[in-house]
Structures are given as C-alpha cells and as structure tokens.
Design a protein around this motif. Structure first.
Motif, PDB file in Angstrom:
ATOM      1  N   GLY A   1      26.982 -51.781 -32.061  1.00 23.30           N
ATOM      2  CA  GLY A   1      27.846 -50.598 -32.075  1.00 23.30           C
ATOM      3  C   GLY A   1      27.156 -49.385 -32.690  1.00 23.30           C
ATOM      4  N   LYS A   2      26.454 -49.612 -33.807  1.00 26.98           N
ATOM      5  CA  LYS A   2      25.714 -48.523 -34.454  1.00 26.98           C
ATOM      6  C   LYS A   2      24.643 -47.959 -33.519  1.00 26.98           C
ATOM      7  N   VAL A   3      23.914 -48.860 -32.896  1.00 29.58           N
ATOM      8  CA  VAL A   3      22.828 -48.455 -32.007  1.00 29.58           C
ATOM      9  C   VAL A   3      23.386 -47.718 -30.791  1.00 29.58           C
ATOM     10  N   MET A   4      24.451 -48.247 -30.208  1.00 32.88           N
ATOM     11  CA  MET A   4      25.034 -47.632 -29.011  1.00 32.88           C
ATOM     12  C   MET A   4      25.573 -46.240 -29.318  1.00 32.88           C
ATOM     13  N   GLY A   5      26.192 -46.064 -30.471  1.00 37.49           N
ATOM     14  CA  GLY A   5      26.709 -44.743 -30.837  1.00 37.49           C
ATOM     15  C   GLY A   5      25.598 -43.711 -30.924  1.00 37.49           C
ATOM     16  N   ALA A   6      24.524 -44.075 -31.620  1.00 38.83           N
ATOM     17  CA  ALA A   6      23.403 -43.156 -31.773  1.00 38.83           C
ATOM     18  C   ALA A   6      22.668 -42.948 -30.447  1.00 38.83           C
ATOM     19  N   ALA A   7      22.487 -44.031 -29.697  1.00 37.28           N
ATOM     20  CA  ALA A   7      21.745 -43.944 -28.436  1.00 37.28           C
ATOM     21  C   ALA A   7      22.518 -43.135 -27.395  1.00 37.28           C
ATOM     22  N   SER A   8      23.821 -43.303 -27.359  1.00 42.51           N
ATOM     23  CA  SER A   8      24.627 -42.575 -26.375  1.00 42.51           C
ATOM     24  C   SER A   8      24.521 -41.070 -26.600  1.00 42.51           C
ATOM     25  N   LYS A   9      24.504 -40.666 -27.869  1.00 41.62           N
ATOM     26  CA  LYS A   9      24.371 -39.239 -28.168  1.00 41.62           C
ATOM     27  C   LYS A   9      22.955 -38.748 -27.886  1.00 41.62           C
ATOM     28  N   ALA A  10      21.972 -39.503 -28.325  1.00 39.05           N
ATOM     29  CA  ALA A  10      20.578 -39.071 -28.196  1.00 39.05           C
ATOM     30  C   ALA A  10      20.093 -39.069 -26.754  1.00 39.05           C
ATOM     31  N   LEU A  11      20.594 -39.995 -25.952  1.00 37.37           N
ATOM     32  CA  LEU A  11      20.090 -40.149 -24.592  1.00 37.37           C
ATOM     33  C   LEU A  11      21.058 -39.654 -23.525  1.00 37.37           C
ATOM     34  N   ALA A  12      22.046 -38.869 -23.943  1.00 32.32           N
ATOM     35  CA  ALA A  12      23.043 -38.354 -22.995  1.00 32.32           C
ATOM     36  C   ALA A  12      22.359 -37.582 -21.876  1.00 32.32           C
ATOM     37  N   GLY A  13      22.653 -37.977 -20.655  1.00 32.82           N
ATOM     38  CA  GLY A  13      22.080 -37.305 -19.498  1.00 32.82           C
ATOM     39  C   GLY A  13      20.725 -37.830 -19.084  1.00 32.82           C
ATOM     40  N   LYS A  14      20.053 -38.537 -19.974  1.00 33.36           N
ATOM     41  CA  LYS A  14      18.720 -39.045 -19.661  1.00 33.36           C
ATOM     42  C   LYS A  14      18.763 -40.473 -19.133  1.00 33.36           C
ATOM     43  N   SER A  15      19.867 -41.155 -19.397  1.00 33.59           N
ATOM     44  CA  SER A  15      20.034 -42.525 -18.929  1.00 33.59           C
ATOM     45  C   SER A  15      21.520 -42.839 -18.912  1.00 33.59           C
ATOM     46  N   ASP A  16      21.919 -43.755 -18.044  1.00 38.07           N
ATOM     47  CA  ASP A  16      23.337 -44.101 -17.988  1.00 38.07           C
ATOM     48  C   ASP A  16      23.675 -45.136 -19.068  1.00 38.07           C
ATOM     49  N   GLY A  17      24.939 -45.203 -19.417  1.00 41.74           N
ATOM     50  CA  GLY A  17      25.402 -46.077 -20.492  1.00 41.74           C
ATOM     51  C   GLY A  17      25.103 -47.545 -20.261  1.00 41.74           C
TER      52      GLY A  17
END
Length: 148
Positions: free
Chosen positions: A120-136
């Motif tokens: 959950g921690k990783v997904m929260g940070a990754a979703s913000k950092a990689l928004a638009g660069k990769s799909d969820g």
C-alpha cells in the motif's frame, strides 16, 4: 500550451484531413476535459487530472477492444484500437518494463518497504510519481513482483 488547446488544434488537423476516427476520438477527449472544467467550478485543472482523463479513456477503449475481440466483432474492435492509438499520442512517454522496475525499486527504497505487507505504501507513492508514465496495473504487478 494546455492539453485542451493541443486537442483543439488536433481536431482542426483531423477535420482538414477528414480523419473520422481521430476526429471522434479527439472530440470525446475534449468533451471529457470540458466536463472536468465544469466540475472544477473555477478551480484550475491540473495536468495530472488531464492525464488521468486520458488514461481512463484509454482503459475504457482497451476493455471494449478486448470484449469486441472476444465476441468476434473485429470491425468494432478495430475502431476501439484506432481510437486508443489517437488518444495515446497525448500521454507522456510510457515507461518500458526496465525503466518501470528501476523507478519502483527506487520508490521501495525511499519508502522503506520490505515485504508484500508494505504494498500500500509503495503503490501510493508510485501512483503519484509515475502518473501518466505507466498504468496502475503495470505498477501494481511490478511492485508485487519486487516485494515478494
């Protein structure tokens, strides 16, 4: 130049070229952006919100493409695929699997995640950092793989 202006110019180009698929796709994108502006009620719309719209529209078309293909409706599947390609042009460059893995490893080290419990921690940070660069889905799969 905002995404809305870029889309407007692309609509004009598609009209001149008489490219029906591109025109339909771009008009749908513009309608979604205008809806976002209406919902925001005077608040500035961020590029992240615009990218989220594009990603959502691509996901919808991908799901439709898969359904039409499964039902043997290749005529409709081809239209969805063509629209998906038109919309993808307006997203930032997508990360390849190696780049995605490197980014998620960096996020894992920054968050101090050690096991699947910390997903959950990783997904929260990754979703913000990689928004638009990769799909969820890709982010989630890679994070699970690296944390297991």
């Amino acid at each position: 130049m905002s995404l809305e202006n870029i889309i407007s110019e692309a609509i004009k180009t598609a009209m001149r070229a008489k490219d029906r698929v591109a025109l339909d796709s771009l008009r749908a994108v513009k309608a979604q952006i205008l809806n976002l502006h209406t919902e925001a009620r005077g608040v500035e719309v961020t590029p992240e919100q615009e990218i989220a719209i594009l990603q959502r529209m691509i996901k919808q078309r991908k799901d439709s493409f898969e359904q039409f293909s499964a039902q043997g409706r290749n005529d409709l599947a081809e239209v969805e695929e063509a629209q998906m390609k038109v919309i993808e042009q307006f997203l930032p460059k997508q990360l390849n699997p190696e780049e995605l893995e490197a980014e998620i490893k960096k996020i894992i080290s920054e968050t101090g995640a050690e096991s699947a419990k910390d997903l959950g921690k990783v997904m929260g940070a990754a979703s913000k950092a990689l928004a638009g660069k990769s799909d969820g889905k890709s982010i989630s799969e890679m994070a699970k793989k690296l944390l297991s």
